[in-house]
Design an enzyme around this catalytic site. Structure first.
Site, PDB file in Angstrom:
ATOM      1  CG  ASP A 105      -2.053   0.942   1.145  1.00 26.21           C
ATOM      2  OD1 ASP A 105      -2.269   1.528   0.074  1.00 26.21           O
ATOM      3  OD2 ASP A 105      -2.756   1.106   2.153  1.00 26.21           O
ATOM      4  CD  GLU A 108       0.002   5.434  -4.613  1.00 25.62           C
ATOM      5  OE1 GLU A 108      -0.742   4.471  -4.849  1.00 25.62           O
ATOM      6  OE2 GLU A 108       0.301   5.783  -3.462  1.00 25.62           O
ATOM      7  CG  ASP A 268      -7.598   4.622  -0.867  1.00 27.16           C
ATOM      8  OD1 ASP A 268      -7.488   3.388  -0.782  1.00 27.16           O
ATOM      9  OD2 ASP A 268      -6.868   5.414  -0.252  1.00 27.16           O
TER      10      ASP A 268
END
Length: 586
Positions: A105, A108, A268
């Protein structure tokens, strides 16, 4: 976490493993920076010693901010990073965390501040971020407080019960190369061209574009590789930590070739009907990107969901590759058992999913070896039918399963098109009844709450698990069944790939080939893998009532016939799938 709680958590993990369940922990990209010399956190201290973190242009440690507070970010280009990352995961297992895979998670990567906000800062002044006390207060999307009052409690009863149903200066940039992040006349944090980052500047909520990697690479040039390189590094690490087993990874960030290393979830999303619809588009797009293991946060992540949305979404997600219900902090709980109707819908859909696991497994074997997408847009299978080109509310699982979900609130019907323009016989998965479809146009289908429309294409033969159980392990231990859907000419075909489902690299396998025609079903079996489970039930759709049924030339006593669905059911047999099999009816 106290030692007592820690011991309790480890015990739960041990019990899960003993029950053939799997623990997939979240691993975030930001590594906590220790606040003082007395703190001990080996992933950071070892990484610092081995030079595995991203730097500022002047060579100092780049420090952003994530959940632990100030964090360093792994430099996947570093020559020592693979060893350090592998050791960190191995040390975790030695502490008692028996994981079966990793959920990557925030990669990025995500940072809650701009630039290297920890550089020169008082490290002790920043506490770890806490979500305690955060409450999502908004009503679910379709809540009508005039109708139901301020409590937030909304139930469904099969009718429309929600309000949704009613309602310039440009600066010059010099040519740059490796090491350009530290050159004085170049500002790569504010380049003279617009890139539409949702948060504003390129460096907002992520690494600054002048952060510097091993070899002198600027973050601006390699930013999009961060997630994929973490996936590759983690995949190789898990191979080392769990030798002989296939790594299972799910990642938020992707790049071309991610599918070789990891699966993906769609990030998300929101607890809104529009996002359930967009879920389908995302899954179809990632089939094109060769990242087939993909799915969305079921019932939605941000905002509050409600019973009807979660009911429909739990059904939908059972027919895409990656299936997970995931919620944000402080929102209304959305576990399926919170509502009886959602629990019921989930049980029905998950039972179908587990039945179809041999079919899914074969699709993923073909994706791995031939690049064929497990999930397909309708036009992929029927390219000569232009009316299918814009269809994005339905999809095919492989070539043989058509899924038509409800995507709007307050309705008990759904419109769907059946490809083939009348030349294909589509049968209901649940009842096996033939659909009376309008050729080349939409057909309205009944879709009461807790029901999702799923249909079987003719000409298909599907290997299924006969008894869906609590876990995949228990399901695989049970017998197989075979579902044959004949076309108008009385023929059908299919195949199945079977191996142990665990070994890496894949070991022995077996290919089953099914061919039906002229009142006979033949099963060919080739390969070195030995299938221990027996084939106990064979269902053939689209036959006239026979007078005799034979298996391997011997008369079968345990067969029945259902006239309304032209359905022959041969049950109570015990067929060895490691050899040739012939079933005949006349």
């Amino acid at each position: 976490m106290s030692s007592e709680n820690s011991s309790s958590n480890w015990s739960v993990i041990f019990l899960m493993a003993a029950n053939h369940q799997h623990y997939i922990p979240i691993v975030d990209a930001g590594v906590a920076v220790t606040l003082n010399s007395t703190d001990v956190y080996y992933p950071f201290s070892d990484g610092l010693q081995q030079d595995t973190f991203i730097k500022n242009p002047d060579g100092s440690l780049y420090m952003g901010q994530v959940w632990p507070g100030y964090t360093a970010f792994p430099d996947w280009f570093g020559e020592n990073t693979q060893t350090w990352w592998t050791d960190a995961l191995r040390n975790w297992t030695e502490m008692g965390v028996e994981f079966s895979g990793i959920w990557l998670d925030m990669n990025e990567p995500s940072s809650f501040c701009s630039y290297s906000c920890g550089t020169g800062a008082n490290l002790s002044a920043l506490e770890p971020l806490s979500v305690a006390g955060i409450v999502v207060t908004g009503y679910p999307e379709c809540y009508n407080d005039t109708l139901w009052g301020p409590s937030g409690n909304m139930t469904i009863n099969g009718t429309s019960t929600n309000s949704c149903a009613a309602a310039g200066t440009t600066s010059l940039m010099l040519k740059r190369g490796v090491g350009a992040a530290g050159e004085p006349d170049i500002n790569i944090n504010a380049p003279p061209y617009a890139i539409h980052n949702g948060f504003g500047p390129l460096y907002a909520h992520t690494l600054a574009t002048n952060a510097t990697h091993y070899g002198g690479y600027a973050e601006l040039d390699v930013h999009n590789l961060f997630g994929m390189m973490e996936e590759k590094t983690t995949h190789l690490a898990v191979q080392s930590v769990l030798p002989g087993k296939r790594p299972f990874l799910i990642s938020r960030s992707t790049f071309p070739s991610t599918g070789k290393w990891s699966g993906h979830w769609l990030g998300d999303n929101y607890s809104k009907w529009q996002y359930m619809y967009l879920n389908i588009q995302g899954v179809l797009q990632f089939q094109i990107y060769q990242i087939p293991m993909v799915g969305a946060d079921t019932c939605g992540f941000s905002d509050n969901t409600d019973e009807e949305l979660c009911n429909r979404w739990m059904q939908l997600s059972a027919f895409v590759p990656f299936y997970r219900n995931h919620n944000t902090y402080g929102a209304l709980p959305q576990e399926p058992y919170r509502w009886d109707s959602v629990a019921n819908a989930s049980r029905i859909a998950i039972a179908a999913r587990y039945s179809l696991l041999p079919y899914w497994y074969t699709l993923f074997a073909n994706a791995s070896t031939n690049g064929l997408p497990p999930v397909r847009a309708l036009f992929y299978e029927f390219p000569d039918e232009p009316e299918l080109f814009s269809v994005d509310r339905q999809w095919l699982v492989g070539s043989d399963i058509l899924v038509t979900p409800v995507l709007t609130p307050g309705t008990t019907t759904v419109d769907g098109i059946f490809p083939g323009r009348g030349s294909v016989i589509w049968r209901d998965w649940w009842t096996h009844a033939v659909v009376s479809a309008t050729p080349g146009a939409n057909t309205t289908l009944d879709a009461p709450i807790s029901h999702i429309n799923v249909h079987i294409r003719d000409s298909s033969v599907l290997l299924l698990h006969q008894n869906p159980a609590y876990t995949i392990y228990e399901t695989r231990e049970g017998p197989y069944s075979l579902l044959v859907s004949l076309n108008a000419a009385g023929t059908a075909s299919g195949d199945a790939y079977v191996d142990d489902g665990i070994s890496y690299p894949p070991g022995p396998s077996r290919i089953l080939t099914f061919q039906a025609g002229g009142g006979t079903l033949k099963v060919e079996s080739k390969g070195e893998y030995s299938i221990l489970q027996k084939l106990e039930t064979i269902t053939v759709l689209g036959v006239q009532k026979p007078t005799t049924v034979t298996l391997q030339g011997e008369a079968v006593q345990g067969w029945s016939y259902i006239a309304s669905t032209e359905e022959l059911v041969v049950s109570g047999v015990s067929v060895d799938l490691n050899g040739k099999t012939t079933l005949s009816w006349e």
